[in-house]
Motif scaffolding. Structure first.
Motif, mmCIF file in Angstrom:
data_model
loop_
_atom_site.group_PDB
_atom_site.id
_atom_site.type_symbol
_atom_site.label_atom_id
_atom_site.label_comp_id
_atom_site.label_asym_id
_atom_site.label_seq_id
_atom_site.Cartn_x
_atom_site.Cartn_y
_atom_site.Cartn_z
ATOM 1 N N ARG A 62 -10.088 -33.749 126.932
ATOM 2 C CA ARG A 62 -10.954 -34.860 126.190
ATOM 3 C C ARG A 62 -10.078 -34.780 124.824
ATOM 4 O O ARG A 62 -10.073 -35.896 124.227
ATOM 5 C CB ARG A 62 -12.248 -33.961 125.841
ATOM 6 N N THR A 103 -26.799 -36.749 122.104
ATOM 7 C CA THR A 103 -26.833 -36.320 123.538
ATOM 8 C C THR A 103 -28.063 -36.678 124.114
ATOM 9 O O THR A 103 -28.936 -36.966 123.251
ATOM 10 C CB THR A 103 -26.345 -35.101 124.033
ATOM 11 N N GLY A 157 -20.876 -31.424 127.972
ATOM 12 C CA GLY A 157 -19.753 -32.367 127.648
ATOM 13 C C GLY A 157 -20.124 -34.105 127.635
ATOM 14 O O GLY A 157 -19.253 -34.741 127.139
ATOM 15 N N PHE A 211 -11.693 -30.321 120.651
ATOM 16 C CA PHE A 211 -12.192 -29.083 121.317
ATOM 17 C C PHE A 211 -10.813 -28.120 121.261
ATOM 18 O O PHE A 211 -9.742 -28.615 120.944
ATOM 19 C CB PHE A 211 -12.185 -29.669 122.840
ATOM 20 N N ASP A 238 -17.764 -27.057 125.592
ATOM 21 C CA ASP A 238 -18.594 -28.049 124.535
ATOM 22 C C ASP A 238 -19.553 -26.975 123.863
ATOM 23 O O ASP A 238 -19.736 -27.555 122.663
ATOM 24 C CB ASP A 238 -19.488 -28.792 125.713
ATOM 25 N N CYS A 244 -19.360 -27.388 119.940
ATOM 26 C CA CYS A 244 -20.708 -27.786 119.015
ATOM 27 C C CYS A 244 -20.816 -26.518 118.254
ATOM 28 O O CYS A 244 -21.439 -26.958 116.944
ATOM 29 C CB CYS A 244 -22.003 -27.825 120.145
#
Length: 323
Positions: free
Chosen positions: A70, A116, A149, A164, A173, A177
């Protein structure tokens, strides 16, 4: 009013048709798409290029992690960074309208960094393991502590926290967060269909490996953020470690102790069934899934032990794959 710029970063390894579905679902919704490949041998790189998608191929001499992939995808966008980046796993198709819905959620919310939505399984009927994963994705909407993710992230804040952590091989993830929350920003799940995931778990061995990976994540992220995953680690230690030892002692010397351990497992199983039933699962399905959730503490413990052994020996944290 000018529409915010959005790019997508998809990551994958040997996803085949799943990757094509993923990239096709993104192209019409975002300004740019970057695909990051972690050593695929199935033609994924060429398939992505045939779709007109920018491709980043990771150096195979360095251990692969989803976090590393990522970050590499985001790095490919740094010369002209978009305002928002949609991260997605290559085995997920992005639902029509998701990008617009996520941008609407960000509007007027400078404190909001991650949005999300709802993920669901593409083929929950294919196996009990797929159904377990499908239920795992069912989470309430509202402000959240962490998410998986598949997420839209404000680019400026991604840069501010350093992206990340590439050394985290599972639950990366959650770790990301957690740092976002500690920076004083917020995360939101909106009640909108976001992605359709294809777990493709048809064998017990795949489910076991996935649970081992989860345990590794509990331990590694818990090492970085001791307050996070604490209940999960305690449950794994109790039901996957302490109680089996007590049961063995009871079987050898104290039958009453063995019976007490069996009773504790029975009560725990019953509570799990009740929780699944409150989640509106049919009784038969709840009984079945509760069995696997109870059993998962053993591979979880294996994953936790694997992390601590790797750390003690100074070894690299290699990914744990289940498909």
């Amino acid at each position: 009013m000018t529409q915010p710029t959005v790019a997508a970063v998809a990551i994958g390894r040997n996803e085949g048709e799943r990757l094509i579905r993923c990239l096709t679902s993104l192209r019409a919704q975002v300004d740019r798409v970057v695909y990051v490949d972690s050593g695929s041998t199935d033609g994924s790189v060429q398939a992505a290029r045939d779709l007109g998608v920018a491709v980043v191929e990771l150096d195979t001499s360095v251990p692969f992690t989803a976090a590393r992939a990522r970050n590499a995808g985001f790095d490919a966008l740094r010369q002209d960074p978009p305002e928002f980046v949609q991260f997605v796993d290559g085995d997920c198709g992005v639902e029509d309208g998701w990008i617009a819905a996520a941008l609407d959620a960000f509007a007027g919310r400078d404190d909001l960094v991650i949005v999300t939505g709802w993920r669901s399984e593409l083929h929950p009927e294919a196996s009990v393991y797929n159904r377990l994963v499908d239920y795992e994705w069912h989470r309430p909407a509202g402000e959240i502590a962490a998410c998986g993710g598949d997420m839209m992230v404000r680019s400026a804040d991604f840069i501010a926290v350093g992206g990340f952590d590439p050394t985290v091989i599972a639950a990366e993830d959650d770790e990301f967060c957690t740092r976002i929350r500690k920076s004083g920003k917020r995360l939101l799940r909106i009640p909108v269909a976001m992605t359709r995931h294809d777990a493709a778990m048809l064998r017990f061995s795949q489910w076991w490996q996935r649970a081992v990976r989860s345990g590794h994540g509990f331990a590694q992220v818990g090492d970085l953020h001791p307050d996070y995953f604490r209940p999960e680690r305690r449950r794994v230690m109790l039901y996957g470690g302490v109680l089996p030892v007590l049961a063995l002692i009871g079987a050898l010397w104290f039958w009453s102790l063995l019976l007490a351990v069996i009773a504790l497992y029975t009560v725990s199983y019953g509570r799990t069934v009740q929780g699944l039933r409150r989640g509106e699962l049919p009784r038969k399905e709840a009984l079945h899934q509760a069995l696997f959730l109870s059993l998962s503490k053993f591979p979880n413990l294996s994953g936790m032990i694997r992390y601590h052994l790797r750390k003690a020996r100074g070894r690299a944290m290699h990914i744990i794959e289940y498909k």
